[in-house]
Design a protein around this motif. Sequence first.
Motif, PDB file in Angstrom:
ATOM      1  N   GLU A 168     -20.816  11.437  31.852  1.00  0.00           N
ATOM      2  CA  GLU A 168     -21.358  10.489  30.939  1.00  0.00           C
ATOM      3  C   GLU A 168     -22.391   9.756  31.585  1.00  0.00           C
ATOM      4  OE1 GLU A 168     -18.090   8.447  28.998  1.00  0.00           O
ATOM      5  OE2 GLU A 168     -17.128   9.942  28.026  1.00  0.00           O
ATOM      6  N   GLU A 172     -26.197   9.190  31.046  1.00  0.00           N
ATOM      7  CA  GLU A 172     -26.567   7.958  30.741  1.00  0.00           C
ATOM      8  C   GLU A 172     -27.909   7.685  31.716  1.00  0.00           C
ATOM      9  OE1 GLU A 172     -23.862   5.011  30.801  1.00  0.00           O
ATOM     10  OE2 GLU A 172     -22.762   5.616  29.100  1.00  0.00           O
ATOM     11  N   THR A 176     -31.563   7.220  30.521  1.00  0.00           N
ATOM     12  CA  THR A 176     -32.170   5.923  31.067  1.00  0.00           C
ATOM     13  C   THR A 176     -33.548   6.250  31.779  1.00  0.00           C
ATOM     14  OG1 THR A 176     -30.156   4.981  31.402  1.00  0.00           O
ATOM     15  CG2 THR A 176     -31.965   3.883  32.401  1.00  0.00           C
TER      16      THR A 176
END
Length: 186
Positions: A168, A172, A176
């Motif tokens: 995860e 992310e 990002t």
Amino acid sequence: MLKSFLLIIHLFMIVREYRESNLSMNKKILSMLILAGIMTAVTACDESPKVDDAIQQTKESAEQIKQAGAKKAKQVVDDAKEAATDIKNKAAEEADKLSTKADQLKETTKQKTSELQQNISDKAAEATNQAKEKATQVKEGFNSEVQTLSDKAAAKEDLTNKANTLSESAEEKAATMQQNSQPQKQ
């Protein structure tokens, strides 16, 4: 002559008494009776004055024989009583010995039975203790294996969670980074 006849009858009556009393006469007594009878018969034929003396001697002889027979009978009865007493005493001694042996055997049997019961109880207790120890060892081994597997499962879950968290986190960061990289293109 009549006296001789009466004397012979008297002698036969004495012999009859002995036979009826079931006492066995020995040969000496029987010989004396026969001799007395012969003497009586001989003197009966002789009508001399000695006949009365012979009759008296025969009566005395018969009386002596009767007394000897009675004495012999008493002795036989006494001997039989003594033998019966001896047999009774010996039987009582043997009964006492057998009773003592029976009591000893009974006591020995009780003792051996008690020892055997104690031995069986000891072996049963030992077997029970060994079974408990083995069960405890198996249980501890099983618990140890369960704990090991549980620890491995927990570690696997932790690793899975960390991997998911990292995944995860990586997603992310990738998102990002992707977002950060898009504004720069503009």
